[in-house]
Structure formats: structure tokens, C-alpha cells
Design an enzyme around this catalytic site. Sequence first.
Site, PDB file in Angstrom:
ATOM      1  N   ASP A  38      50.811 -16.830  26.782  1.00 55.22           N
ATOM      2  CA  ASP A  38      49.716 -15.859  26.797  1.00 55.22           C
ATOM      3  C   ASP A  38      49.785 -15.141  25.454  1.00 55.22           C
ATOM      4  O   ASP A  38      50.556 -15.531  24.583  1.00 55.22           O
ATOM      5  CB  ASP A  38      49.815 -14.917  28.010  1.00 55.22           C
ATOM      6  CG  ASP A  38      51.211 -14.352  28.160  1.00 55.22           C
ATOM      7  OD1 ASP A  38      51.690 -13.704  27.205  1.00 55.22           O
ATOM      8  OD2 ASP A  38      51.852 -14.574  29.203  1.00 55.22           O
ATOM      9  N   LYS A  60      43.585 -17.212  28.708  1.00 53.87           N
ATOM     10  CA  LYS A  60      42.197 -17.559  28.378  1.00 53.87           C
ATOM     11  C   LYS A  60      41.409 -17.908  29.606  1.00 53.87           C
ATOM     12  O   LYS A  60      41.958 -18.254  30.623  1.00 53.87           O
ATOM     13  CB  LYS A  60      42.209 -18.800  27.452  1.00 53.87           C
ATOM     14  CG  LYS A  60      42.166 -18.462  25.990  1.00 53.87           C
ATOM     15  CD  LYS A  60      40.811 -18.863  25.381  1.00 53.87           C
ATOM     16  CE  LYS A  60      40.714 -18.451  23.937  1.00 53.87           C
ATOM     17  NZ  LYS A  60      41.550 -19.311  23.078  1.00 53.87           N
ATOM     18  N   MET A 175      53.289  -0.925  30.217  1.00 48.81           N
ATOM     19  CA  MET A 175      51.897  -0.967  30.672  1.00 48.81           C
ATOM     20  C   MET A 175      51.394   0.437  31.013  1.00 48.81           C
ATOM     21  O   MET A 175      50.718   0.635  32.018  1.00 48.81           O
ATOM     22  CB  MET A 175      51.773  -1.882  31.898  1.00 48.81           C
ATOM     23  CG  MET A 175      52.151  -3.303  31.588  1.00 48.81           C
ATOM     24  SD  MET A 175      52.330  -4.351  33.051  1.00 48.81           S
ATOM     25  CE  MET A 175      53.968  -3.899  33.638  1.00 48.81           C
TER      26      MET A 175
END
Length: 250
Positions: A38, A60, A175
Site C-alpha cells: 500500500d 488502489k 492515526m
Amino acid sequence: MTVEYGKVYLVGSGPGDPELLTLKARRLIDNANVIIYDQLPGKRILETMPENAEKIDAGKFAGDHRLTQSEINQVLIKKAKEGNAVIRLKGGDPYMFGRGGEEAEDLVREGIEFEIVPGITSAIAAPAYAGIPVTHRDHASMVTFITGHEDPTKEESALDWETLAKFNGTIVIFMGVKMLERNTSELIKFGKDPATPVALVERGTRPDQRVTIGTLENIAVAAEQRNVKAPAITIIGDVVKLHDILGSQT
Ligand code: SAH
């Protein structure tokens, strides 16, 4: 008839500086038949993937949708069953908030051999490049790693903010950009000093690394003003003060 299955390597790429790849990761990438990746490892590492390997971007849109975690696992399993040496390349360390554990469990369930190749996690490397040691004898004897990305509509948070507010060590949040306002407010609500230093390190160890410094009380506003974006690591605690001394002077 016996079937010769291939093998899956869950490989950590480190935080983005290609020189922070392990020798083992480098060797395996160079010899892979198939690489499923990724974008988290970053451009500088992704562009070193060998030309003749089959490269599958899990982030993707495949057809008309993004590969889900279970689809990623299915691709890993399929490619391994075809007899390939498959690299699952993941940013930082595969077992640190990378869902590497889940991928490994699926492989075991399918009887596919796998090997874990740890990587340098961004949780330590990004602060380090920003001049922030996550522990320090004078400032923090403990460090905890948490995810900041919990869904606010989730009824019960897995994160115990009350305990975290009392935690007398460094808190590193993965995150954490989107929920920064909520998370810092929770800590203050449960009694953490609003003046506690906080750093945000975007794109740590990459040429465009950027550091934003503030306090628990004002970091969310600063992040918005400076348009801080993922990937970024949040560091909360007195060790952030060391940025002034150990951080790059540029
Ligand atoms: N396994 C990874 C983490 C995956 S979760 C690791 O060990 O680093 C994705 C989060 O990691 C991002 O949202 C961000 O918080 C952090 N991250 C990954 N690479 C980063 C980098 N180079 N700089 C800052 N944060 C990064």
C-alpha cells in the site's frame, strides 16, 4: 498429487527513509515474485521494488472498489498457493497497528507458510527524527502506543481515556489526526494537564517531514491551521520538550 505452496513474508518497510529498511527486507523485496503493498511505505521505498516482480497495490481501486482487508488476505493466499514467494510490504512494523496479525492468522488457517520481518515502527522513528526520544530518564519511564482512530459512534471505546489521562509516561498516537480534537479533549476532561506538550510529526523520516508543536489544549487548532495530514504520529508528554534541543535546527 502434492501441491507445492509458496510462502508469504510479512515485511515491515520502516517509516519511509529507505536506509531504515532492514537488510532482510531489502533482500526479500529484491527476490520477490509478487509484492502486495500500500502507500504507507512511501514513494522512495516503493520505487525500489524490482521491475520484474508482479506488484499489486492493495490501496488502489480494484475494478470499482478498494481492496478490503479480507480481499487482501485472499490475494495473499491465492498467490502463495500458486507457488510464489509473496511479499506483503507494510509501513513501519507489520504487527504495530498494521493488521499484520490478522493477515498472519488467515495464512496459518490456510496452511500457508509465513515469516514475519519486523520493521522500525514510525512510533519511535518519527519522534526520533524530530528530536524526541520516547523515553528519557528525566521525563518519561513509560511509553504507551494507542490508536487515535476509533469510530466516535462506537458505543464502547476500547480506549480507557480515564486511565490514559493518569498515565505518567509518553503517549504515542497512531492515526490520530482526524480525531485529535476529541482525543485531546478526553484527556483534559479526565484531568491531564492542558499544558502538557504535544508534537505532531507528519511524514516522519521522509524529506518532507514536518513537526508541529503545541500543548494538549491548543494542538488541535494548530493542526487545523497548518493543515496537518496523515500519516502523522502524535506524541504527548514532557519528552516533547527535547525537540528544542535535539530537533533539527533548520
Ligand atoms: N505499522 C505502522 C503503523 C500503521 S498505522 C508502523 O509501525 O509505523 C498508520 C499510521 O502510522 C499513520 O496514520 C500514522 O499515524 C503512522 N505512520 C506511519 N508512517 C508514518 C510516518 N512516516 N510518519 C508519521 N506517522 C506515520
